[in-house]
Design a protein around this motif. Sequence first.
Motif, PDB file in Angstrom:
ATOM      1  N   LEU A 184      77.476 -41.967  47.770  1.00 28.71           N
ATOM      2  CA  LEU A 184      76.964 -42.042  49.153  1.00 28.71           C
ATOM      3  C   LEU A 184      75.435 -42.096  49.170  1.00 28.71           C
ATOM      4  O   LEU A 184      74.837 -42.908  49.885  1.00 28.71           O
ATOM      5  CB  LEU A 184      77.462 -40.841  49.964  1.00 28.71           C
ATOM      6  CG  LEU A 184      78.948 -40.890  50.329  1.00 28.71           C
ATOM      7  CD1 LEU A 184      79.486 -39.502  50.634  1.00 28.71           C
ATOM      8  CD2 LEU A 184      79.173 -41.823  51.529  1.00 28.71           C
ATOM      9  N   SER A 187      74.151 -45.337  47.917  1.00 32.80           N
ATOM     10  CA  SER A 187      74.390 -46.410  48.898  1.00 32.80           C
ATOM     11  C   SER A 187      73.387 -46.364  50.052  1.00 32.80           C
ATOM     12  O   SER A 187      73.365 -47.259  50.897  1.00 32.80           O
ATOM     13  CB  SER A 187      75.815 -46.293  49.465  1.00 32.80           C
ATOM     14  OG  SER A 187      75.895 -45.290  50.468  1.00 32.80           O
ATOM     15  N   TRP A 189      73.343 -43.953  52.361  1.00 34.92           N
ATOM     16  CA  TRP A 189      73.923 -43.320  53.549  1.00 34.92           C
ATOM     17  C   TRP A 189      73.074 -42.128  53.990  1.00 34.92           C
ATOM     18  O   TRP A 189      72.778 -41.231  53.211  1.00 34.92           O
ATOM     19  CB  TRP A 189      75.353 -42.844  53.251  1.00 34.92           C
ATOM     20  CG  TRP A 189      75.930 -41.955  54.320  1.00 34.92           C
ATOM     21  CD1 TRP A 189      76.283 -40.644  54.202  1.00 34.92           C
ATOM     22  CD2 TRP A 189      76.218 -42.318  55.685  1.00 34.92           C
ATOM     23  NE1 TRP A 189      76.767 -40.166  55.395  1.00 34.92           N
ATOM     24  CE2 TRP A 189      76.735 -41.167  56.322  1.00 34.92           C
ATOM     25  CE3 TRP A 189      76.082 -43.501  56.424  1.00 34.92           C
ATOM     26  CZ2 TRP A 189      77.121 -41.170  57.670  1.00 34.92           C
ATOM     27  CZ3 TRP A 189      76.466 -43.498  57.760  1.00 34.92           C
ATOM     28  CH2 TRP A 189      76.979 -42.357  58.370  1.00 34.92           C
ATOM     29  N   ASP A 190      72.648 -42.160  55.256  1.00 33.56           N
ATOM     30  CA  ASP A 190      71.820 -41.067  55.786  1.00 33.56           C
ATOM     31  C   ASP A 190      72.250 -40.642  57.183  1.00 33.56           C
ATOM     32  O   ASP A 190      71.556 -39.881  57.852  1.00 33.56           O
ATOM     33  CB  ASP A 190      70.344 -41.478  55.801  1.00 33.56           C
ATOM     34  CG  ASP A 190      70.099 -42.716  56.672  1.00 33.56           C
ATOM     35  OD1 ASP A 190      71.062 -43.236  57.287  1.00 33.56           O
ATOM     36  OD2 ASP A 190      68.942 -43.172  56.748  1.00 33.56           O
ATOM     37  N   PHE A 195      80.331 -44.807  60.118  1.00 35.02           N
ATOM     38  CA  PHE A 195      80.740 -44.767  58.717  1.00 35.02           C
ATOM     39  C   PHE A 195      82.250 -44.929  58.614  1.00 35.02           C
ATOM     40  O   PHE A 195      82.995 -44.434  59.460  1.00 35.02           O
ATOM     41  CB  PHE A 195      80.340 -43.423  58.087  1.00 35.02           C
ATOM     42  CG  PHE A 195      80.725 -43.303  56.630  1.00 35.02           C
ATOM     43  CD1 PHE A 195      79.858 -43.724  55.634  1.00 35.02           C
ATOM     44  CD2 PHE A 195      81.977 -42.794  56.257  1.00 35.02           C
ATOM     45  CE1 PHE A 195      80.221 -43.634  54.284  1.00 35.02           C
ATOM     46  CE2 PHE A 195      82.342 -42.707  54.923  1.00 35.02           C
ATOM     47  CZ  PHE A 195      81.460 -43.125  53.935  1.00 35.02           C
ATOM     48  N   ALA A 209      80.352 -37.447  53.274  1.00 40.99           N
ATOM     49  CA  ALA A 209      79.553 -38.270  54.199  1.00 40.99           C
ATOM     50  C   ALA A 209      79.161 -37.469  55.437  1.00 40.99           C
ATOM     51  O   ALA A 209      78.024 -37.553  55.911  1.00 40.99           O
ATOM     52  CB  ALA A 209      80.337 -39.510  54.604  1.00 40.99           C
ATOM     53  N   HIS A 301      78.623 -48.607  57.929  1.00 41.15           N
ATOM     54  CA  HIS A 301      78.383 -48.279  56.526  1.00 41.15           C
ATOM     55  C   HIS A 301      79.725 -47.861  55.940  1.00 41.15           C
ATOM     56  O   HIS A 301      80.372 -46.943  56.448  1.00 41.15           O
ATOM     57  CB  HIS A 301      77.381 -47.119  56.441  1.00 41.15           C
ATOM     58  CG  HIS A 301      76.793 -46.919  55.086  1.00 41.15           C
ATOM     59  ND1 HIS A 301      75.540 -47.382  54.743  1.00 41.15           N
ATOM     60  CD2 HIS A 301      77.266 -46.311  53.971  1.00 41.15           C
ATOM     61  CE1 HIS A 301      75.271 -47.057  53.480  1.00 41.15           C
ATOM     62  NE2 HIS A 301      76.320 -46.401  52.995  1.00 41.15           N
TER      63      HIS A 301
END
Length: 384
Positions: A184, A187, A189-190, A195, A209, A301
């Motif tokens: 994650l 990638s 992801w924030d 998602f 996540a 995402h």
Amino acid sequence: MENFKMLAKTFFGFEEILAKELQLLGAQNVEIGTRAVSFKGDKGFMYKANLSLRTALKILKPIYQFRAFNDQSLYKGIQGIDWSKYLNENQTFVIDTTIHSDNFKHSQFVSQKAKDAIVDQFREKTGIRPSIDKDFPDLKIHIHIDRDQCTVSLDSSGESLHQRGYRTATNIAPINEVLAAGMLLLSGWDGSSDFMDPMCGSGTILAEAAMIACNIPANINRKEFAFEKWNDWDNDLFDQIIDALLKRTKEFRYTITGYDKAPSAVNKAKDNILNANLEDYVTIAQANFFDTKKENAGPLHMVFNPPYGERLDIDLERFYRELGDTLKNNYPNTNAWFITANLDALKFVGLRPSRKIKLFNGSLEARLVKYEMYEGSKKAKFNQ
């Protein structure tokens, strides 16, 4: 409180993101090694690192270094430590050893020799010796021998930090929590979009996540850490650190969705999300990804762990072709990332990945791949 050196162990490929995690937490002297990152901090920071780090497997506190050429110098070196600082004769301990040395062939032999040195020291001083407990020791000792350099550390974590404490139900081939979190973070992801995990299994990627999106400490659900049995354990400090970390959590305004076609997986995923107290953020439904379409217009995402054919019997060529077709036709404005250890299967996807990152899933060499699906086109951008 004084600062001391620590070592955070991780998986291959996660060293840089672990270093970044440590820097953001406030660690000092962060240095990247192989499958490990060293850093400095005080006792409170050690507690914070164990609670917060998403990509660390263990936090070790080195206490002594010496040169060991044979079993005599190993024994003497271990006896050079005053073990009464860390242990008393009525407590239990266990030793875990890793070796990269021509001087020593078997890690179990090193552990046994070190154990003899420790119990002999206590027996000489007190007439009583501490005993070994492999399951619930009061102290976990880690010995690392690299050529002739022996480093003795205390293991502050205990059980591997991937054991977050929320996952009670697992499916076939569940993904390791640290691997999921690392994927994650790699990638990007924030928490700034919707998602999805379209093949969510027991829900590990969804849970990780959601914790990243809300800045919830990774190990907040763990029952215990090894440092809670140490002589210098400070319960009040630990509680203060938990309070401070929980004050830094943030709101999440988007959706996190998981699909799985197996009803048993959906039920397990829902149980695990509930255990992690994340049910307000995550929605899970039974669905075959290949029959689904993107529901919202905004960016999506996607990170997932499709079957590789290792433990699940599938028609790989057809499966990966359908995966590519579904992304291409039904998921515009989506960044899709997935991990696979079946490198041949990628050619059936029919799309060109924009990134490929080498990782390991257990002992299997794998690739984390990214496919960028653009708005207004049934094809990836490179075909426009």
